[in-house]
Write an enzyme that holds these catalytic residues in place. Sequence first.
Site, PDB file in Angstrom:
ATOM      1  CG  HIS A 122      53.432  49.278  43.611  1.00 33.88           C
ATOM      2  ND1 HIS A 122      52.314  48.705  43.176  1.00 33.88           N
ATOM      3  CD2 HIS A 122      54.322  49.307  42.906  1.00 33.88           C
ATOM      4  CE1 HIS A 122      52.328  48.220  42.102  1.00 33.88           C
ATOM      5  NE2 HIS A 122      53.681  48.497  41.691  1.00 33.88           N
ATOM      6  CG  ASP A 199      55.119  46.824  49.310  1.00 33.44           C
ATOM      7  OD1 ASP A 199      55.737  45.835  49.218  1.00 33.44           O
ATOM      8  OD2 ASP A 199      54.508  47.367  48.371  1.00 33.44           O
ATOM      9  CD  GLN A 202      61.179  47.931  44.162  1.00 32.77           C
ATOM     10  OE1 GLN A 202      62.558  47.303  43.969  1.00 32.77           O
ATOM     11  NE2 GLN A 202      60.239  47.560  43.211  1.00 32.77           N
ATOM     12  CE  LYS A 225      58.547  44.292  42.385  1.00 32.68           C
ATOM     13  NZ  LYS A 225      58.252  45.090  41.076  1.00 32.68           N
ATOM     14  CB  CYS A 362      52.263  51.008  39.968  1.00 27.52           C
ATOM     15  SG  CYS A 362      52.120  50.041  38.637  1.00 27.52           S
TER      16      CYS A 362
HETATM   17  C1  LIG Z   1      56.808  48.590  46.347  1.00 28.76           C
HETATM   18  C2  LIG Z   1      56.003  47.705  45.613  1.00 28.76           C
HETATM   19  N1  LIG Z   1      55.011  46.988  46.187  1.00 28.76           N
HETATM   20  C3  LIG Z   1      54.106  46.133  45.498  1.00 28.76           C
HETATM   21  C4  LIG Z   1      54.648  45.865  43.964  1.00 28.76           C
HETATM   22  C5  LIG Z   1      53.738  44.837  43.411  1.00 28.76           C
HETATM   23  O1  LIG Z   1      54.561  43.658  43.075  1.00 28.76           O
HETATM   24  P1  LIG Z   1      54.212  42.728  42.392  1.00 28.76           P
HETATM   25  O2  LIG Z   1      53.702  43.098  41.158  1.00 28.76           O
HETATM   26  O3  LIG Z   1      55.217  41.674  41.935  1.00 28.76           O
HETATM   27  O4  LIG Z   1      52.923  41.808  43.126  1.00 28.76           O
HETATM   28  C6  LIG Z   1      55.841  46.525  43.502  1.00 28.76           C
HETATM   29  C7  LIG Z   1      56.132  45.987  42.301  1.00 28.76           C
HETATM   30  O5  LIG Z   1      56.575  47.001  41.665  1.00 28.76           O
HETATM   31  C8  LIG Z   1      56.531  47.254  44.301  1.00 28.76           C
HETATM   32  O6  LIG Z   1      57.706  47.732  43.909  1.00 28.76           O
END
Ligand SMILES: Cc1ncc(COP(=O)(O)O)c(C=O)c1O
Length: 404
Positions: A122, A199, A202, A225, A362
């Site tokens: 991401h 990270d 998910q 999430k 993203c």
């Molecule tokens: C794998 C992953 N990392 C990071 C993020 C970023 O999360 P946030 O926008 O809640 O900070 C997301 C959000 O879509 C994600 O799916």
Amino acid sequence: MSSVADIATVNWRADFPAIPEGWHYLDTAATAQKPRAVIDAIEKAYAEDYATVHRGVYRRSADMTIAYEAARQRVARFLNARSSDEVVFVRGATEAINLVAQSWGIANLKAGDRILLSKLEHHSNIVPWQLIQERTGVAIDVCPLTEDGRIDLDAAEAMLTPAHKLVAFAHVSNVLGSLLDARRATELAHAVGAKILLDGCQAVPRIAVDVQQIGCDFYVFSGHKLYGPTGIGALSARAELLGAMPPWQGGGSMIDRVTFAKTTWAPAPQRFEAGTPNIVGALGLHAAIDYVDAIGLDLIHKHETALVAEARAALSAINSVRLYGPVDSAGIVSFAIEGVHPHDIGTILDEEGVAIRAGHHCAQPLMEHLDIPATARASFAIYNDADDVAALARGVERVTRIFG
Ligand SMILES: Cc1ncc(COP(=O)(O)O)c(C=O)c1O
């Protein structure tokens, strides 16, 4: 494999007031709907119990402080961190990664050092490191993917050298649903002396995570999430790392003593929580974790795996649909239809009451790797069932009819 019908013995959807009958919400990977228990906890916190934390001398504030710190302990127990001192509250995964980059990164990285990311990250696990690259001169390497869209750990093993100081990988891909072998990734990083950040955005809503069992150094996630509120998330980091990290934002709450001559810092985790925190967000996250744990992540994972299998079977039966990612993807299915832009798929599905995500998610470097501008993505949660999969398949069939 159990079918959706076998395991969906409880109607979890009834717990989610914002999902009306006939609406098929398949965009949980973007953000999850909230169960009544979370909404009630937030309402109670504002309507009955509200006060600031850590500073008040009156009873209400002391009680709120206890509740806020109980939320921290709950996150620690959820991830099996060694103690609540290993949990920093942040706005979400994005802020958590920026915190590690700006604090640990600036203190520990220099020209000649290397970071290993992967092609499926991401943007929030790419851009913070590029900002650090500009400031320190650290080099960024990109681990390739296997044919079916997993981070290729054999390739990672071959790429890693003692110059690597950090590996930062997604535990579950937000586009492909690919699940990382987090333990092996950690062992590979540690074998060359690198730290590893996972990270878990998910992953935490879908699989049980045990940071001690994984052995990772940094683990991050976003509460929204995980059926919790927006604006709250957590960084879990080993105490000795957090203890040695400098603050990255200054202000109230993160200090020991302030004078114009010299200011000293509070110990971690307070050192990383400058300003009045998201008090009610933390309480909402506590309620969300209680909700998820009461159902059990094993059952949630089984439910989502069955839905994914059903969705993949239904979609692959439709001519011109192409599926991405591994067959055992965790709760997420990305697909495309030949000759149809994913935004058109999303718009037509919306007319059918099916909410999916369409775009680059993203993850533009991953789109470039797949050689497509975007995908359509259906993502599943505890409130989805076989009806949602059927509505998705009906909608996709309609798209293919409209576009001939
Ligand atoms: C794998 C992953 N990392 C990071 C993020 C970023 O999360 P946030 O926008 O809640 O900070 C997301 C959000 O879509 C994600 O799916």
